[in-house]
Write a protein that holds these residues in place. Structure first.
Motif, PDB file in Angstrom:
ATOM      1  N   ASP A  23      -5.036   1.989  -4.549  1.00 31.16           N
ATOM      2  CA  ASP A  23      -4.933   3.551  -3.890  1.00 31.16           C
ATOM      3  C   ASP A  23      -3.674   3.955  -4.159  1.00 31.16           C
ATOM      4  O   ASP A  23      -3.168   5.076  -3.333  1.00 31.16           O
ATOM      5  CB  ASP A  23      -5.497   3.442  -2.437  1.00 31.16           C
ATOM      6  CG  ASP A  23      -4.486   2.720  -1.508  1.00 31.16           C
ATOM      7  OD1 ASP A  23      -3.573   1.932  -2.187  1.00 31.16           O
ATOM      8  OD2 ASP A  23      -4.510   2.561  -0.367  1.00 31.16           O
ATOM      9  N   SER A  24      -2.805   3.382  -5.151  1.00 34.81           N
ATOM     10  CA  SER A  24      -1.384   3.696  -5.360  1.00 34.81           C
ATOM     11  C   SER A  24      -1.147   4.042  -6.831  1.00 34.81           C
ATOM     12  O   SER A  24      -2.291   3.864  -7.607  1.00 34.81           O
ATOM     13  CB  SER A  24      -0.408   2.683  -5.135  1.00 34.81           C
ATOM     14  OG  SER A  24      -0.570   2.211  -3.790  1.00 34.81           O
ATOM     15  N   ASP A  25      -0.632   4.976  -7.096  1.00 35.60           N
ATOM     16  CA  ASP A  25       0.107   5.113  -8.819  1.00 35.60           C
ATOM     17  C   ASP A  25       0.229   3.950  -9.124  1.00 35.60           C
ATOM     18  O   ASP A  25       0.887   3.047  -8.482  1.00 35.60           O
ATOM     19  CB  ASP A  25       1.021   6.174  -8.695  1.00 35.60           C
ATOM     20  CG  ASP A  25       0.766   7.580  -8.236  1.00 35.60           C
ATOM     21  OD1 ASP A  25      -0.552   8.071  -8.201  1.00 35.60           O
ATOM     22  OD2 ASP A  25       1.483   8.187  -7.958  1.00 35.60           O
TER      23      ASP A  25
ATOM     24  N   THR B 148       0.853  -1.301  -0.060  1.00 32.06           N
ATOM     25  CA  THR B 148       0.168   0.189   0.010  1.00 32.06           C
ATOM     26  C   THR B 148       0.891   1.232   0.101  1.00 32.06           C
ATOM     27  O   THR B 148       0.969   2.047   0.897  1.00 32.06           O
ATOM     28  CB  THR B 148      -1.070  -0.054   1.247  1.00 32.06           C
ATOM     29  OG1 THR B 148      -0.265  -0.072   2.589  1.00 32.06           O
ATOM     30  CG2 THR B 148      -2.053  -1.130   1.164  1.00 32.06           C
ATOM     31  N   ASN B 149       1.821   1.263  -0.961  1.00 30.03           N
ATOM     32  CA  ASN B 149       2.686   2.471  -1.235  1.00 30.03           C
ATOM     33  C   ASN B 149       2.570   3.286  -2.340  1.00 30.03           C
ATOM     34  O   ASN B 149       1.304   3.344  -2.983  1.00 30.03           O
ATOM     35  CB  ASN B 149       4.151   1.943  -1.320  1.00 30.03           C
ATOM     36  CG  ASN B 149       4.328   1.374   0.398  1.00 30.03           C
ATOM     37  OD1 ASN B 149       4.411   1.828   1.132  1.00 30.03           O
ATOM     38  ND2 ASN B 149       4.932   0.071   0.004  1.00 30.03           N
ATOM     39  N   ARG B 150       3.462   3.927  -2.863  1.00 29.97           N
ATOM     40  CA  ARG B 150       3.053   5.227  -3.756  1.00 29.97           C
ATOM     41  C   ARG B 150       2.957   4.612  -5.040  1.00 29.97           C
ATOM     42  O   ARG B 150       2.287   5.312  -5.932  1.00 29.97           O
ATOM     43  CB  ARG B 150       4.198   6.105  -3.725  1.00 29.97           C
ATOM     44  CG  ARG B 150       5.809   5.619  -3.958  1.00 29.97           C
ATOM     45  CD  ARG B 150       6.849   6.550  -4.230  1.00 29.97           C
ATOM     46  NE  ARG B 150       7.949   5.758  -4.644  1.00 29.97           N
ATOM     47  CZ  ARG B 150       8.308   5.441  -5.775  1.00 29.97           C
ATOM     48  NH1 ARG B 150       7.491   5.782  -6.855  1.00 29.97           N
ATOM     49  NH2 ARG B 150       9.351   4.687  -6.290  1.00 29.97           N
ATOM     50  N   MET B 151       3.839   3.540  -5.565  1.00 31.80           N
ATOM     51  CA  MET B 151       3.762   3.244  -6.801  1.00 31.80           C
ATOM     52  C   MET B 151       3.815   1.612  -7.129  1.00 31.80           C
ATOM     53  O   MET B 151       4.615   0.813  -6.205  1.00 31.80           O
ATOM     54  CB  MET B 151       5.075   3.601  -7.646  1.00 31.80           C
ATOM     55  CG  MET B 151       5.543   3.091  -8.852  1.00 31.80           C
ATOM     56  SD  MET B 151       4.219   3.558 -10.124  1.00 31.80           S
ATOM     57  CE  MET B 151       4.628   5.105 -10.409  1.00 31.80           C
TER      58      MET B 151
ATOM     59  N   TYR C 141      -2.101   8.846 -13.332  1.00 26.65           N
ATOM     60  CA  TYR C 141      -2.244   7.362 -13.611  1.00 26.65           C
ATOM     61  C   TYR C 141      -3.526   6.887 -13.185  1.00 26.65           C
ATOM     62  O   TYR C 141      -4.410   7.929 -12.838  1.00 26.65           O
ATOM     63  CB  TYR C 141      -1.321   6.928 -12.142  1.00 26.65           C
ATOM     64  CG  TYR C 141       0.144   7.227 -12.248  1.00 26.65           C
ATOM     65  CD1 TYR C 141       0.943   6.507 -13.051  1.00 26.65           C
ATOM     66  CD2 TYR C 141       0.711   8.248 -11.544  1.00 26.65           C
ATOM     67  CE1 TYR C 141       2.432   6.960 -13.175  1.00 26.65           C
ATOM     68  CE2 TYR C 141       1.942   8.602 -11.638  1.00 26.65           C
ATOM     69  CZ  TYR C 141       2.795   7.896 -12.253  1.00 26.65           C
ATOM     70  OH  TYR C 141       4.113   8.033 -12.610  1.00 26.65           O
TER      71      TYR C 141
ATOM     72  N   ASP D 107       7.439   0.321  -5.585  1.00 27.57           N
ATOM     73  CA  ASP D 107       7.326  -0.520  -4.236  1.00 27.57           C
ATOM     74  C   ASP D 107       7.094  -2.109  -4.432  1.00 27.57           C
ATOM     75  O   ASP D 107       7.557  -2.767  -3.564  1.00 27.57           O
ATOM     76  CB  ASP D 107       6.227   0.000  -3.430  1.00 27.57           C
ATOM     77  CG  ASP D 107       6.541   1.547  -3.180  1.00 27.57           C
ATOM     78  OD1 ASP D 107       7.512   1.742  -2.477  1.00 27.57           O
ATOM     79  OD2 ASP D 107       5.699   2.319  -3.401  1.00 27.57           O
TER      80      ASP D 107
END
Length: 468
Positions: A41-43, A11-14, A188, A227
């Motif tokens: 819920d990430s890019d 559950t991170n940025r990318m 995205y 990630d």
């Protein structure tokens, strides 16, 4: 997060996601892809293959056209209809007309290529590359239009190749720069085709070969320091053995990069081995997930897996192998023979799978794929022509219809008697071990057996290792 409940580390940025042909093969599976991507819920960068089975059909139809078989026209029309039907089923009616407008010229290009191949009664490699590229070029447009918030990126502008002997390989520096230029700032999610590429100098359409979509996704993940790389397929993850052969095979919850590379190298078809290298060097974990069962946790692959000290991760077999043996007193000088042999093979892009324990001091053996065996023998006869003349090498032998059977696990080195134990299991099952790896590996034990014995061998070893 909708249908997915991702582990904390994801559950991170990318996130980079790759969906293979079985994940984009039908309207139903494409709708699963839509739900999965929209739940994030990430890019996200989404890499897709051609519609399931389409690449093989594109190739078969091209060969049909080159042979003068006019039924290639019917095959083309069936492929076009398949794409039209998919668009009708998965793309919103308000968007579908623009999707059809984008697909129509690609189908027109495909028909012109087939007509040209039929006219000249030949199928040049360059033309075949153009033909097969259209699978991903069309599927990526459809997936992008299926997801309202998604944006399409043209892989031909991003993934660049260069020639290495007779093969196209990724030009990594240029590709990494282009990935960052085109994909690092969104918006995205971004959808792009896997597998397809373009030559860095000429701009000609190329491809990354078998497993190319996995590799595309890994290159993107590494360049963007993602990630996690998610590989979405039609199985729940890596299994302890091929479930079509071993009915009680089970999912491997966690494993190391090395274990996954070993299992893939020796026949597991979950992902293509080169996929692992770009993300391994960046320590970016991989998760294998099932598009048809997105709630299943899958297999998590990382630098340090939490394997609870288990001895073996799984067993796998690489079929259609051949063992090549050089015999004669010159072959006793293993370092000189191996150096010259492997150098001669590498110059033609050939790589032996393993060096086998020889049955004589005056013999040197190694294993290659059966498809490359005759070329290997020819190259060795050229390389060792002087030794064959003076009889310091008496003969170069080839034995086909073999398989390399591997038992893989990070902790195998902690059980020094395991090789002997497993060889006894095979022998007690009536399976002859023709050869075994010459050097003890830190992470696998490998036997060469008759290809016809693979099923029995996998069943016997799996029962010994996981059910005893």
């Amino acid at each position: 997060m909708g249908i997915l409940s991702l582990p904390k580390e994801e559950t991170n940025r990318m996130i980079v996601l790759k969906f293979g042909g079985t994940s984009v093969g039908t309207a139903e599976s494409l709708k699963n892809v839509k739900k999965i991507v929209e739940s994030l819920d990430s890019d996200a960068i989404v890499v897709v293959s051609a519609l399931g089975g389409l690449t093989d059909r594109l190739i078969a139809t091209a060969k049909k056209a080159a042979s003068g078989d006019s039924s290639y026209v019917e095959d083309f029309e069936a492929m076009a209809k398949r794409h039209f039907d998919i668009i009708e089923d998965v793309v919103h009616p308000a968007t579908a007309p623009s999707t059809l407008n984008a697909i129509a010229p690609l189908l027109g290009e495909l028909r012109r290529l087939y007509d040209g191949v039929s006219l000249i009664a030949d199928l040049p490699e360059r033309t075949l590359a153009q033909i097969v590229s259209l699978g991903e070029r069309m599927s990526s447009v459809i997936v992008a239009d299926m997801i309202p918030a998604a944006h399409h990126a043209n892989s031909l502008d991003i993934i660049k190749t260069e020639k290495w002997f007779d093969k196209n390989i990724a030009s990594t520096d240029i590709t990494e720069s282009l990935i960052r230029k085109h994909l690092s700032s969104g918006p995205y999610p971004i959808i792009m085709g896997g597998f397809i590429s373009a030559d860095k100098d000429s701009g000609e359409i190329t491809n990354l070969g078998r497993g190319g979509s996995d590799y595309t996704a890994a290159l993107v993940a590494a360049a963007l320091n993602a990630d996690v790389l998610q590989i979405w397929t039609d199985v729940d993850g890596f299994l302890t053995a091929d479930p079509r052969i071993v009915k009680d095979a089970r999912v491997i919850d966690e494993m190391s990069f090395v274990e996954s590379m070993d299992l893939c190298t020796f026949g597991a078809k979950v992902i293509y081995p080169p996929t692992i290298y770009p993300v391994f060097h960046k320590n970016i974990p991989i998760r294998i997930l099932n598009t048809h069962r997105p709630e299943a946790p899958g297999t998590f692959i990382s630098d340090h897996s939490n394997n609870d000290g288990r001895l073996v991760a799984g067993v796998s077999a690489l079929r259609n192998e051949a063992i090549i043996t050089l015999r004669g007193h010159f072959a006793s000088d293993k370092s000189r023979v191996s150096g010259r042999a492997f150098n001669a093979l590498s110059l033609k892009g050939l790589t032996p799978h393993l060096v086998a324990h020889s049955d004589s001091l005056n013999a040197f053996s190694f294993v290659v794929s059966e498809a490359e065996a005759f070329q290997t023998v020819r190259l060795l006869k050229e390389e060792f022509a002087p030794e064959l003349v003076d009889r310091s090498i008496e003969v170069i032998e080839m034995k086909n219809c073999l398989a390399s059977l591997a038992v893989v696990g990070d902790n195998i080195k902690s059980a020094p008697d395991l090789t002997t134990r497993l060889e006894e299991v095979l022998e007690n099952s009536g399976i002859k071990v023709i050869a075994k790896a010459k050097e003890a590996s830190e992470t696998n034990i490998t036997f060469v057996i008759e290809d016809s014995d693979v099923n029995s061998a996998l069943q016997s070893l799996h029962a010994e290792l996981f059910n005893s």
